[in-house]
Design an enzyme around this catalytic site. Structure first.
Site, PDB file in Angstrom:
ATOM      1  N   HIS A 168       7.115  44.338  49.034  1.00  0.00           N
ATOM      2  CA  HIS A 168       8.139  45.044  49.816  1.00  0.00           C
ATOM      3  C   HIS A 168       7.482  45.436  51.131  1.00  0.00           C
ATOM      4  CE1 HIS A 168      11.558  45.625  46.931  1.00  0.00           C
ATOM      5  NE2 HIS A 168      10.619  45.152  46.112  1.00  0.00           N
TER       6      HIS A 168
ATOM      7  N   HIS B  68       5.067  39.711  44.972  1.00  0.00           N
ATOM      8  CA  HIS B  68       6.370  40.295  45.301  1.00  0.00           C
ATOM      9  C   HIS B  68       6.124  41.527  46.179  1.00  0.00           C
ATOM     10  CE1 HIS B  68      10.592  41.430  43.960  1.00  0.00           C
ATOM     11  NE2 HIS B  68      10.138  42.632  44.276  1.00  0.00           N
TER      12      HIS B  68
ATOM     13  N   ASN C 207      12.581  44.337  50.745  1.00  0.00           N
ATOM     14  CA  ASN C 207      11.636  43.268  50.408  1.00  0.00           C
ATOM     15  C   ASN C 207      11.119  42.636  51.693  1.00  0.00           C
ATOM     16  OD1 ASN C 207      13.605  43.217  47.903  1.00  0.00           O
ATOM     17  ND2 ASN C 207      11.792  42.060  47.306  1.00  0.00           N
TER      18      ASN C 207
ATOM     19  N   CYS D 152      14.069  49.338  44.873  1.00  0.00           N
ATOM     20  CA  CYS D 152      14.413  49.723  43.501  1.00  0.00           C
ATOM     21  C   CYS D 152      14.970  51.142  43.508  1.00  0.00           C
ATOM     22  CB  CYS D 152      13.181  49.644  42.608  1.00  0.00           C
ATOM     23  SG  CYS D 152      13.483  50.247  40.938  1.00  0.00           S
TER      24      CYS D 152
ATOM     25  N   ARG E 185      19.655  39.815  44.078  1.00  0.00           N
ATOM     26  CA  ARG E 185      19.308  40.804  43.029  1.00  0.00           C
ATOM     27  C   ARG E 185      18.597  42.027  43.641  1.00  0.00           C
ATOM     28  NH1 ARG E 185      15.009  43.642  41.269  1.00  0.00           N
ATOM     29  NH2 ARG E 185      13.687  41.809  41.564  1.00  0.00           N
ATOM     30  N   ASP E 186      17.347  41.868  44.051  1.00  0.00           N
ATOM     31  CA  ASP E 186      16.576  43.014  44.564  1.00  0.00           C
ATOM     32  C   ASP E 186      17.256  43.558  45.820  1.00  0.00           C
ATOM     33  OD1 ASP E 186      14.529  44.860  44.902  1.00  0.00           O
ATOM     34  OD2 ASP E 186      12.931  43.411  44.610  1.00  0.00           O
TER      35      ASP E 186
HETATM   36  P1  HMG Z   1      19.246  52.647  27.567  1.00  0.00           P
HETATM   37  O1  HMG Z   1      20.350  53.594  27.844  1.00  0.00           O
HETATM   38  O2  HMG Z   1      17.935  53.191  27.065  1.00  0.00           O
HETATM   39  O3  HMG Z   1      19.771  51.482  26.599  1.00  0.00           O
HETATM   40  O4  HMG Z   1      18.974  51.807  28.893  1.00  0.00           O
HETATM   41  P2  HMG Z   1      19.936  51.429  25.042  1.00  0.00           P
HETATM   42  O5  HMG Z   1      19.234  50.216  24.554  1.00  0.00           O
HETATM   43  O6  HMG Z   1      19.629  52.756  24.410  1.00  0.00           O
HETATM   44  O7  HMG Z   1      21.506  51.163  24.899  1.00  0.00           O
HETATM   45  C1  HMG Z   1      22.489  52.140  25.309  1.00  0.00           C
HETATM   46  C2  HMG Z   1      23.835  51.467  25.530  1.00  0.00           C
HETATM   47  O8  HMG Z   1      23.714  50.561  26.630  1.00  0.00           O
HETATM   48  C3  HMG Z   1      24.329  50.629  24.343  1.00  0.00           C
HETATM   49  O9  HMG Z   1      25.737  50.718  24.329  1.00  0.00           O
HETATM   50  C4  HMG Z   1      23.932  49.228  24.729  1.00  0.00           C
HETATM   51  O10 HMG Z   1      24.758  48.250  24.166  1.00  0.00           O
HETATM   52  C5  HMG Z   1      24.125  49.256  26.227  1.00  0.00           C
HETATM   53  P3  HMG Z   1      26.508  51.658  23.261  1.00  0.00           P
HETATM   54  O11 HMG Z   1      26.058  51.147  21.932  1.00  0.00           O
HETATM   55  O12 HMG Z   1      26.013  53.054  23.561  1.00  0.00           O
HETATM   56  O13 HMG Z   1      27.940  51.429  23.620  1.00  0.00           O
HETATM   57  N1  HMG Z   1      23.238  48.273  26.872  1.00  0.00           N
HETATM   58  C6  HMG Z   1      23.632  47.303  27.715  1.00  0.00           C
HETATM   59  N2  HMG Z   1      24.814  46.945  28.223  1.00  0.00           N
HETATM   60  C7  HMG Z   1      24.837  45.872  29.046  1.00  0.00           C
HETATM   61  N3  HMG Z   1      23.742  45.156  29.396  1.00  0.00           N
HETATM   62  C8  HMG Z   1      22.544  45.485  28.920  1.00  0.00           C
HETATM   63  C9  HMG Z   1      22.457  46.599  28.045  1.00  0.00           C
HETATM   64  N4  HMG Z   1      21.414  47.183  27.423  1.00  0.00           N
HETATM   65  C10 HMG Z   1      21.900  48.185  26.708  1.00  0.00           C
HETATM   66  N5  HMG Z   1      21.476  44.784  29.255  1.00  0.00           N
HETATM   67  C11 HMG Z   1      18.252  49.801  30.007  1.00  0.00           C
HETATM   68  C12 HMG Z   1      17.947  50.837  28.921  1.00  0.00           C
HETATM   69  C13 HMG Z   1      17.032  48.926  30.148  1.00  0.00           C
HETATM   70  C14 HMG Z   1      19.455  48.980  29.552  1.00  0.00           C
HETATM   71  C15 HMG Z   1      18.576  50.563  31.325  1.00  0.00           C
HETATM   72  O14 HMG Z   1      17.573  51.477  31.596  1.00  0.00           O
HETATM   73  C16 HMG Z   1      18.730  49.631  32.509  1.00  0.00           C
HETATM   74  O15 HMG Z   1      19.672  48.846  32.551  1.00  0.00           O
HETATM   75  N6  HMG Z   1      17.811  49.700  33.520  1.00  0.00           N
HETATM   76  C17 HMG Z   1      17.859  48.784  34.643  1.00  0.00           C
HETATM   77  C18 HMG Z   1      17.024  49.278  35.775  1.00  0.00           C
HETATM   78  C19 HMG Z   1      16.933  48.252  36.872  1.00  0.00           C
HETATM   79  O16 HMG Z   1      17.607  47.249  36.888  1.00  0.00           O
HETATM   80  N7  HMG Z   1      16.061  48.552  37.853  1.00  0.00           N
HETATM   81  C20 HMG Z   1      15.834  47.729  38.979  1.00  0.00           C
HETATM   82  C21 HMG Z   1      15.138  46.451  38.665  1.00  0.00           C
HETATM   83  S1  HMG Z   1      13.379  46.542  38.558  1.00  0.00           S
HETATM   84  C22 HMG Z   1      12.809  46.360  40.185  1.00  0.00           C
HETATM   85  O17 HMG Z   1      13.576  46.451  41.091  1.00  0.00           O
HETATM   86  C23 HMG Z   1      11.377  45.988  40.448  1.00  0.00           C
HETATM   87  C24 HMG Z   1      11.181  44.507  40.799  1.00  0.00           C
HETATM   88  O18 HMG Z   1      11.914  44.140  41.943  1.00  0.00           O
HETATM   89  C25 HMG Z   1       9.686  44.220  41.045  1.00  0.00           C
HETATM   90  C26 HMG Z   1       9.039  45.130  42.077  1.00  0.00           C
HETATM   91  O19 HMG Z   1       9.582  45.342  43.176  1.00  0.00           O
HETATM   92  O20 HMG Z   1       7.933  45.563  41.779  1.00  0.00           O
HETATM   93  C27 HMG Z   1      11.616  43.621  39.634  1.00  0.00           C
HETATM   94 MG    MG Z   2      11.329  44.477  44.011  1.00  0.00          MG
END
Ligand code: HMG
Ligand code: MG
Length: 298
Positions: A208, A206, A248, A239, A14-15
């Site tokens: 990095h 967690h 990481n 990210c 994932r990450d």
């Molecule tokens: P949004 O555009 O605000 O979503 O995105 P929405 O709720 O307004 O929906 C818009 C459209 O997206 C809709 O479709 C939904 O159905 C669809 P429409 O009606 O327009 O056809 N939709 C989806 N489709 C599939 N799967 C879903 C989904 N949700 C909505 N889950 C959202 C908001 C959260 C979805 C978006 O911003 C997003 O996906 N962000 C992901 C970012 C991400 O993954 N970042 C990396 C992970 S975090 C990280 O790495 C840190 C960590 O490792 C810890 C650390 O290191 O500290 C964890």
């Molecule tokens: Mg991370």
């Protein structure tokens, strides 16, 4: 003053893969996760059920989850941002649901398009539905030790967020150094504050390794009784919505240190190296020390 056993949560699929410029072919991911499943690990975060346009590298989450060979000794987890994501995760019977938000308002906005306040009811609903489906729930708090947009983050904010997550029913929280800025003294300070409110058994770290401080940070956290750490094979990771985020803490480097300290993880170092060598065919150079040594020996 170190623990006898440490539990490592493998977040490479994932990450690790979310930060690669190219998407790794689905079949290769499946083969790689199967290798990790046989390494003795007890936990693999296999993908994210986020919006495919936001993280295209993980758009095959459903296929990956369906096609991997599940080892009954392994918990298979995935990131879930909202109920749409949860529906997808439940369809493939994921074992553990990982919620996530950021302690920095700006990073939260950039990463999940919502303010922190707007995020709570969404996560609460995911949490309720996950419990109803009998799923374990993990929470991530990002940018705890620093944010690329806001700089230092007040630990009181982190405490508030953790409190809200635990109230929602989250079983464990992973404290994230998203961009790898934490130093050991800061880890000590933050943990001293967090441990006043929350039991050490319910916290994971967690790290990095952007600036090479991750192992030192692990050491300090172990001294505070923390026994759960997230890491990624070969040091993959980062990210895409946090400027400057990179790899990481590498699982192979973490294992090297822990095993030689006499700490048990249950994971076979050779299997992890094999998995690192396998995925290296598909990603840019792996950053772990173990991989560098291997390459210089070949
Ligand atoms: P949004 O555009 O605000 O979503 O995105 P929405 O709720 O307004 O929906 C818009 C459209 O997206 C809709 O479709 C939904 O159905 C669809 P429409 O009606 O327009 O056809 N939709 C989806 N489709 C599939 N799967 C879903 C989904 N949700 C909505 N889950 C959202 C908001 C959260 C979805 C978006 O911003 C997003 O996906 N962000 C992901 C970012 C991400 O993954 N970042 C990396 C992970 S975090 C990280 O790495 C840190 C960590 O490792 C810890 C650390 O290191 O500290 C964890
Ligand atoms: Mg991370």
């Amino acid at each position: 003053n170190f623990p006898k056993n440490v539990s490592i949560k493998e977040v490479g699929p994932r990450d690790g893969l979310q930060n690669e410029s190219e998407m790794v072919p689905t079949d290769a991911k499946i083969e790689w996760i199967n290798m990790l499943s046989d390494s003795g690990t007890s936990y693999i975060e296999i993908s994210s059920f986020v919006h495919p346009d936001w993280i295209p590298q993980l758009k095959d989450a459903t296929e990956v989850a369906k096609k991997i060979k599940r080892n009954p000794n392994v918990t298979y987890a995935a990131l879930v941002p909202n109920n749409t994501g949860l529906e997808r995760a439940l369809e493939v019977n994921i074992d553990e649901v990982c919620l996530f938000l950021s302690a920095s308002q700006t990073h939260n906005k950039k990463n999940i398009n919502k303010t922190i306040e707007e995020t709570y009811p969404i996560l609460e609903s995911v949490s309720t539905e996950s419990k109803r489906a009998n799923k374990a729930i993990r929470g991530y708090v990002s940018t705890v030790f620093g944010c690329p947009y806001e700089g230092e983050i007040d630990t009181n904010k982190v405490i508030m967020i953790c409190d809200n997550l635990y109230t929602m029913g989250v079983d464990e929280i992973s404290i994230g150094d998203t961009i790898g800025v934490a130093n050991p003294a800061q880890v000590a300070r933050v943990l001293e504050q967090l441990l006043r409110y929350f039991p050490k058994e319910k916290l994971a770290m967690h790290f990095h390794n952007t600036r090479g401080t991750a192992l030192a940070n692990v050491l300090v956290a172990m001294n505070y009784g923390i026994t759960k750490f997230d890491s990624a094979v070969g040091g993959l990771g980062g990210c895409p919505y946090a400027k400057g985020a990179s790899g990481n803490l590498a699982t192979d480097d973490l294992l090297y240190m822990l095993h030689r300290m006499g700490i048990i993880t249950g994971i076979d170092e050779n299997n992890i190296i094999d998995a690192a060598l396998y995925i290296e065919n598909y990603v840019k150079n792996l950053s772990s020390h173990q991989m560098k040594i291997l390459k210089s020996e070949r």
